[in-house]
Design an enzyme around this catalytic site. Structure first.
Site: not given
Ligand code: AMP
Ligand code: MG
Length: 498
Positions: A103, A136, A263, A273, A194
């Site tokens: 994202g 965002d 994930d 991550d 993953r």
């Molecule tokens: P994470 O906690 O970094 O492993 O993220 C979990 C999911 O949320 C993943 O699919 C990320 O790409 C999405 N994600 C986290 N922060 C954002 C953000 N600011 N904008 C868009 N997607 C996000």
């Molecule tokens: Mg992640």
């Protein structure tokens, strides 16, 4: 496949000093696994960190002297000869299943290193993608600096991990409980496959695509499994093996990942991550730092069990490839993943014995020796890291906690056990000091370094801390302050607001 990237032929970005060696094998997968897109440019990028030694290792050392590095690591230009893309995946987050995807990240491509390895270069915080949902697409600077610091610390601790090549500040604000400066991290990973990538393919219900992903993962990470009768089962066993080893490493140094969603578990066996992760100071299996982990699902002591839970999700995703008969497939994976506990426990015990200078397990009394020590450590509320370093040198057992009868009894048993293996003291000490780090990223020091960097753009505390953490098993003159557990545990909180 995606169309050739228009920018990819821009030779202006080819430095005379060196050249990218990019490939995009991932784009050979069926189209549903990714979306091709470029990072979104940022207003006023500044290169805050560049990891020259890692760059040298992966054949990108020439970037250190070029102006283009900033543009690449900010996402304002795409390196020549590549097509950037965001990956699709799914995942169980705190137990609930969602379709996800990058994202706020894009893979720039796969760099082929001088020693023939293939690594993904990913920009994190690079702008919105079709998988952004309501996010965002951006990242705050401090969490990107945090991932850089902790992932590099993990690498120097000898733990499989993704690495960090650069951090750029974007000059743009992000909104996370107030306004924060934005940042982009360049991450280097064996791949970004993953458990959740397999869950995505399984949820889509196309067995041919699932098989394509399986064969891709095997070719990329475990080519020795190619040609096995049951490649899906072989991959499951391999990932189990890699993850058991990984979690034992985490338990060795007191690392708490904080968000072990499916994930965030790799097929390669690398830690990935770094969000609300932190290192435990005082020994307590129930330690949780993440502000969103209300139930303690990802507490320190739960990590081995959660890994098994995640492996079961991988097994589930692979079921149609394991046997045509679903009941039979379920039987097979139950039995296979059921072996994880034994596999993990034997490696965990050996690791703990090594922490005590013992080269191998003799009998059940060794299990007792480990659990009695850990029980005493919990009750005495001692620091996990410092205690093992102190045990290695009798003259350091000065603190009053070491005069308790319970510790003295345990200590005598341990000494007796060391005598039974008749290794010289120097060997024992050496094994202990190779297994027990002197320096881990202490939470208060990490916070201080990040606050200085974020508020004052002063990277000195960050770089000094990183320098100490780059040699964690050797005591460094004048660096005793870096072994201080600090005051603000156990109320310490880490946030996912990244
Ligand atoms: P994470 O906690 O970094 O492993 O993220 C979990 C999911 O949320 C993943 O699919 C990320 O790409 C999405 N994600 C986290 N922060 C954002 C953000 N600011 N904008 C868009 N997607 C996000
Ligand atoms: Mg992640």
């Amino acid at each position: 496949m995606c169309p050739d990237n228009a920018q990819s032929t821009t030779s202006a970005y080819r430095s005379s000093a060196g050249q990218w060696h990019f490939d995009n094998s991932y784009l050979g997968l069926p189209g549903g696994f990714y979306t091709c897109l470029n990072p979104v440019a940022v207003r006023e990028p500044k290169l805050l960190l560049f990891n020259q030694s890692l760059a040298d290792q992966i054949g990108l050392g020439f970037l250190g002297s070029g102006d283009q590095a900033l543009d690449y690591f900010a996402g304002n230009a795409v390196p020549p000869g590549t097509t950037a893309f965001a990956q699709a995946y799914a995942g169980h987050q705190f137990g609930g299943f969602s379709m996800l995807g990058d994202g706020r990240a894009v893979v720039l491509g796969e760099q082929i290193t001088p020693d023939g390895k293939r690594v993904d270069l990913q920009l994190k915080g690079s702008g919105p993608t079709p998988y952004s949902r309501r996010g965002d697409g951006r990242a705050a600077l401090a969490p990107m600096l945090r991932e850089y610091l902790i992932s590099e610390a993990m690498h120097y601790l000898g733990i499989p991990t993704t690495r960090s090549l650069a951090v750029v500040s974007t000059g743009e604000p992000v909104f996370r409980q107030g306004t924060k400066p934005g940042g982009v991290l360049t991450r280097v990973a064996a791949s970004h496959l993953r458990v959740g990538t397999f869950q995505y393919a399984a949820a889509k219900g196309d067995v041919d695509n699932l098989r394509a992903l399986l064969m891709y993962a095997i070719r990329r990470h475990y080519p020795e499994l190619e040609g096995f009768d049951n490649p899906a089962l072989a991959l499951l066993q391999k990932v189990m093996d890699m993850q058991a080893t990984l979690i034992v490493h985490w338990m060795r140094v007191g690392f708490i990942h904080g968000v072990m969603n499916t994930d965030n578990m790799t097929i390669s066996g690398e830690t990935i991550d770094y969000g609300p992760c932190a290192f435990m100071n005082r020994y307590d299996r129930e330690t949780v730092f993440s502000s969103i982990d209300h139930q303690g699902r990802y507490a320190f002591g739960n990590q081995p069990g959660i890994a098994q839970w995640n492996l079961l999700r991988l097994a589930e995703a692979l079921l149609p490839l394991i046997d045509d008969n679903e009941d039979k497939a379920i039987e097979i994976v139950k039995e296979t993943v059921g072996q994880y506990a034994t596999l993990y426990t034997s490696r965990f015990e050996l690791m703990m014995l090594n922490k005590l200078g013992i080269t191998h397990k003799i009998d059940e009394s060794d299990e007792q020796l480990i659990s009695d020590l850990l029980d005493w450590m919990t009750e005495a509320e001692v620091d996990y890291t410092n205690t093992f370093r102190e045990l290695a040198q009798a003259e350091r057992l000065l603190s009053p906690v070491y005069s308790s009868p319970k510790f003295k009894d345990w200590h005598a048993r341990w000494k007796g056990r060391l005598n039974r293996q008749s290794e010289p003291l120097s060997i024992v000490r050496d094994l202990m000091n190779r297994t027990n780090p002197a320096y881990i990223p202490r939470n208060h020091l990490v916070e201080h370094a990040l606050a200085q960097a974020e508020r004052e753009m002063d990277l000195e505390p960050f770089n000094e801390l990183l320098a100490v953490l780059s040699n964690p098993y050797e005591e460094q003159a004048g660096k005793a302050a870096y072994t201080d557990p600090g005051e603000h545990d156990p109320g310490y909180m880490t946030f996912c607001g990244t």
